[in-house]
Motif scaffolding. Structure first.
Motif, PDB file in Angstrom:
ATOM      1  N   ASP A 155      46.233  61.323  37.765  1.00 15.27           N
ATOM      2  CA  ASP A 155      44.936  60.849  38.241  1.00 15.27           C
ATOM      3  C   ASP A 155      44.077  60.283  37.112  1.00 15.27           C
ATOM      4  OD1 ASP A 155      45.488  61.431  40.854  1.00 15.27           O
ATOM      5  OD2 ASP A 155      44.500  63.385  40.840  1.00 15.27           O
ATOM      6  N   ASN A 156      44.738  59.884  36.035  1.00 17.09           N
ATOM      7  CA  ASN A 156      44.036  59.286  34.901  1.00 17.09           C
ATOM      8  C   ASN A 156      44.299  57.779  34.865  1.00 17.09           C
ATOM      9  OD1 ASN A 156      43.034  61.797  33.854  1.00 17.09           O
ATOM     10  ND2 ASN A 156      45.104  62.221  33.099  1.00 17.09           N
ATOM     11  N   PHE A 157      43.234  57.014  34.751  1.00 18.93           N
ATOM     12  CA  PHE A 157      43.348  55.560  34.764  1.00 18.93           C
ATOM     13  C   PHE A 157      42.830  54.970  33.461  1.00 18.93           C
ATOM     14  CE2 PHE A 157      43.238  56.742  39.201  1.00 18.93           C
ATOM     15  CZ  PHE A 157      44.132  55.855  39.809  1.00 18.93           C
ATOM     16  N   THR A 158      43.543  53.973  32.977  1.00 18.09           N
ATOM     17  CA  THR A 158      43.078  53.169  31.850  1.00 18.09           C
ATOM     18  C   THR A 158      43.315  51.703  32.207  1.00 18.09           C
ATOM     19  OG1 THR A 158      45.230  53.292  30.741  1.00 18.09           O
ATOM     20  CG2 THR A 158      43.562  54.930  30.126  1.00 18.09           C
ATOM     21  N   PHE A 159      42.610  50.822  31.529  1.00 21.93           N
ATOM     22  CA  PHE A 159      42.818  49.397  31.801  1.00 21.93           C
ATOM     23  C   PHE A 159      42.729  48.619  30.502  1.00 21.93           C
ATOM     24  CE2 PHE A 159      38.471  50.639  32.852  1.00 21.93           C
ATOM     25  CZ  PHE A 159      37.714  49.820  32.026  1.00 21.93           C
ATOM     26  N   THR A 160      43.464  47.483  30.499  1.00 21.96           N
ATOM     27  CA  THR A 160      43.539  46.630  29.311  1.00 21.96           C
ATOM     28  C   THR A 160      43.185  45.208  29.696  1.00 21.96           C
ATOM     29  OG1 THR A 160      45.361  48.001  28.477  1.00 21.96           O
ATOM     30  CG2 THR A 160      45.032  45.838  27.440  1.00 21.96           C
ATOM     31  N   LYS A 161      42.274  44.619  28.941  1.00 24.49           N
ATOM     32  CA  LYS A 161      41.914  43.223  29.203  1.00 24.49           C
ATOM     33  C   LYS A 161      43.016  42.306  28.669  1.00 24.49           C
ATOM     34  CE  LYS A 161      37.623  41.896  28.539  1.00 24.49           C
ATOM     35  NZ  LYS A 161      36.371  41.401  27.894  1.00 24.49           N
ATOM     36  N   LEU A 162      43.493  41.385  29.533  1.00 22.08           N
ATOM     37  CA  LEU A 162      44.576  40.488  29.157  1.00 22.08           C
ATOM     38  C   LEU A 162      44.116  39.045  28.951  1.00 22.08           C
ATOM     39  CD1 LEU A 162      47.336  41.730  31.635  1.00 22.08           C
ATOM     40  CD2 LEU A 162      46.976  42.435  29.265  1.00 22.08           C
ATOM     41  N   VAL A 163      43.216  38.601  29.799  1.00 23.40           N
ATOM     42  CA  VAL A 163      42.729  37.217  29.726  1.00 23.40           C
ATOM     43  C   VAL A 163      41.217  37.223  29.909  1.00 23.40           C
ATOM     44  CG1 VAL A 163      42.862  34.881  30.681  1.00 23.40           C
ATOM     45  CG2 VAL A 163      44.892  36.353  30.722  1.00 23.40           C
ATOM     46  N   ASP A 164      40.526  36.530  29.032  1.00 25.67           N
ATOM     47  CA  ASP A 164      39.064  36.439  29.095  1.00 25.67           C
ATOM     48  C   ASP A 164      38.672  35.050  29.575  1.00 25.67           C
ATOM     49  OD1 ASP A 164      36.614  37.583  28.849  1.00 25.67           O
ATOM     50  OD2 ASP A 164      36.803  38.055  26.726  1.00 25.67           O
ATOM     51  N   PHE A 165      37.606  34.980  30.381  1.00 25.09           N
ATOM     52  CA  PHE A 165      37.078  33.695  30.840  1.00 25.09           C
ATOM     53  C   PHE A 165      35.611  33.583  30.448  1.00 25.09           C
ATOM     54  CE2 PHE A 165      40.469  34.775  33.818  1.00 25.09           C
ATOM     55  CZ  PHE A 165      41.196  33.604  33.887  1.00 25.09           C
ATOM     56  N   ASP A 166      35.200  32.363  30.091  1.00 28.02           N
ATOM     57  CA  ASP A 166      33.777  32.123  29.862  1.00 28.02           C
ATOM     58  C   ASP A 166      33.156  31.471  31.095  1.00 28.02           C
ATOM     59  OD1 ASP A 166      34.931  29.650  29.721  1.00 28.02           O
ATOM     60  OD2 ASP A 166      34.232  29.179  27.697  1.00 28.02           O
ATOM     61  N   ASP A 167      33.814  31.664  32.222  1.00 28.29           N
ATOM     62  CA  ASP A 167      33.342  31.162  33.509  1.00 28.29           C
ATOM     63  C   ASP A 167      33.887  32.110  34.579  1.00 28.29           C
ATOM     64  OD1 ASP A 167      31.985  29.288  35.130  1.00 28.29           O
ATOM     65  OD2 ASP A 167      33.862  28.276  35.607  1.00 28.29           O
ATOM     66  N   ALA A 168      33.080  32.460  35.559  1.00 30.03           N
ATOM     67  CA  ALA A 168      33.448  33.530  36.500  1.00 30.03           C
ATOM     68  C   ALA A 168      34.606  33.144  37.411  1.00 30.03           C
ATOM     69  CB  ALA A 168      32.244  33.902  37.355  1.00 30.03           C
ATOM     70  N   PRO A 169      35.705  33.921  37.405  1.00 30.02           N
ATOM     71  CA  PRO A 169      36.781  33.694  38.379  1.00 30.02           C
ATOM     72  C   PRO A 169      36.271  33.908  39.799  1.00 30.02           C
ATOM     73  CG  PRO A 169      37.511  35.129  36.590  1.00 30.02           C
ATOM     74  CD  PRO A 169      36.027  35.010  36.470  1.00 30.02           C
ATOM     75  N   GLU A 170      36.666  33.000  40.701  1.00 21.96           N
ATOM     76  CA  GLU A 170      36.199  33.077  42.079  1.00 21.96           C
ATOM     77  C   GLU A 170      37.354  33.187  43.077  1.00 21.96           C
ATOM     78  OE1 GLU A 170      33.163  33.369  42.919  1.00 21.96           O
ATOM     79  OE2 GLU A 170      31.953  32.608  41.279  1.00 21.96           O
ATOM     80  N   ALA A 171      38.470  32.475  42.824  1.00 19.99           N
ATOM     81  CA  ALA A 171      39.574  32.450  43.784  1.00 19.99           C
ATOM     82  C   ALA A 171      40.899  32.517  43.041  1.00 19.99           C
ATOM     83  CB  ALA A 171      39.506  31.191  44.639  1.00 19.99           C
ATOM     84  N   LEU A 172      41.891  33.142  43.701  1.00 24.23           N
ATOM     85  CA  LEU A 172      43.199  33.389  43.074  1.00 24.23           C
ATOM     86  C   LEU A 172      44.325  33.084  44.039  1.00 24.23           C
ATOM     87  CD1 LEU A 172      45.182  34.844  40.966  1.00 24.23           C
ATOM     88  CD2 LEU A 172      44.703  36.920  42.286  1.00 24.23           C
ATOM     89  N   ALA A 173      45.399  32.473  43.524  1.00 20.94           N
ATOM     90  CA  ALA A 173      46.664  32.364  44.241  1.00 20.94           C
ATOM     91  C   ALA A 173      47.785  32.564  43.234  1.00 20.94           C
ATOM     92  CB  ALA A 173      46.798  31.012  44.932  1.00 20.94           C
ATOM     93  N   ILE A 174      48.886  33.163  43.676  1.00 17.80           N
ATOM     94  CA  ILE A 174      50.054  33.346  42.812  1.00 17.80           C
ATOM     95  C   ILE A 174      51.176  32.470  43.353  1.00 17.80           C
ATOM     96  CG2 ILE A 174      51.730  34.979  41.884  1.00 17.80           C
ATOM     97  CD1 ILE A 174      49.611  37.167  42.246  1.00 17.80           C
ATOM     98  N   TYR A 175      51.712  31.610  42.492  1.00 20.81           N
ATOM     99  CA  TYR A 175      52.734  30.647  42.913  1.00 20.81           C
ATOM    100  C   TYR A 175      53.777  30.534  41.810  1.00 20.81           C
ATOM    101  CZ  TYR A 175      54.820  26.165  44.314  1.00 20.81           C
ATOM    102  OH  TYR A 175      55.696  25.167  44.682  1.00 20.81           O
ATOM    103  N   LYS A 176      55.025  30.895  42.147  1.00 19.20           N
ATOM    104  CA  LYS A 176      56.133  30.817  41.187  1.00 19.20           C
ATOM    105  C   LYS A 176      55.787  31.493  39.862  1.00 19.20           C
ATOM    106  CE  LYS A 176      58.344  26.734  43.135  1.00 19.20           C
ATOM    107  NZ  LYS A 176      58.859  25.367  42.898  1.00 19.20           N
TER     108      LYS A 176
END
Length: 245
Positions: A155-176
């Motif tokens: 029940d222990n959670f940690t997180f790691t930042k992988l990619v930083d944006f200087d603009d807010a992400p709004e929409a996502l799709a995963i393709y190939k």
């Protein structure tokens, strides 16, 4: 043996006719996936009267692919979504400028929920047997976000930042195995967690992208306020289809 000149010309004309028919058919097929009430319109220049008109529109549309066809629907605002994982459920809440959080709700109801991170959590999802989430906020001149990997041990959670944006992400799709991400005003392809900026300061700045639908890399659709955008990621071109009924 040489063919008579008139036969060679006839074959050439036939070939050109077939090629022209193929091009016309291809264009019709591309256009036919856009519903009739969405009309191709000149890209509005940010800050222009045309841009303000679509910015103030009461209509926003989401896009998705079903049975290899584009589906467009009126946006229904969703502030909360869940992802079931081993031992319970991840719950993300995004209330924009009023904040949000990512929590874990144990399947064992005798245990309390665990707050993992405060912030505007846009997406939580599985990818290659790992869990990721995307955070982002655009408000009053502020626009930032990031992709995180979430790790769980008991029940222990940690997180790691992988990619930083200087603009807010709004929409996502995963393709190939690529992430297509529309931010407040840009568009990125993320592969192996390295970002490639495809469109910068696009016309949808202020039109709040909400969803991405992908047929292929030449036919990527973005749901926005007042209509949809069509992106060709190969040739790096944009089209805007405005809702007019």
């Amino acid at each position: 043996m040489r063919l008579p000149i008139h036969m060679t010309t006839t074959r050439l004309l036939l070939l050109l006719t077939i090629l022209q028919a193929f091009i016309v058919t291809s264009c019709k097929q591309t256009n036919s996936i856009i519903p009739n009430e969405f009309h191709e319109t000149v890209l509005p220049k940010i800050g222009s009267n045309e841009w303000y008109s679509v910015n103030y529109s009461q209509n926003s549309f989401s896009v998705n692919i079903a049975n290899e066809k584009l589906k467009i629907e009126q946006v229904k605002e969703i502030n909360k979504c869940e992802l079931k994982i081993t031992g319970g459920t991840l719950v993300r809440i995004n209330r924009g400028e009023w904040g949000g959080k990512l929590t874990f709700k144990p399947a064992d109801t005798t245990k309390k929920a665990i707050e993992i991170k405060s912030g505007n959590i846009k997406y939580i999802f599985n990818f290659k047997n790992k869990i990721y989430f995307i955070e982002g906020l655009a408000h009053d001149g502020y626009s930032e976000g990031a992709i995180f990997e979430l790790n769980k041990q008991n029940d222990n959670f940690t997180f790691t930042k992988l990619v930083d944006f200087d603009d807010a992400p709004e929409a996502l799709a995963i393709y190939k195995n690529k992430f297509f991400i529309a931010t407040y005003k840009n568009f990125y392809i993320i592969q192996n967690f390295k970002k490639d900026l495809i469109f910068n300061d696009a016309f949808w700045s202020g039109l709040y992208p909400n969803s991405i639908a992908v047929l292929d890399e030449k036919n990527v659709f973005l749901g926005i306020r007042s209509g949809i955008a069509k992106l060709d990621l190969i040739n790096k071109t944009l089209k805007f289809y405005k809702y007019e009924k």
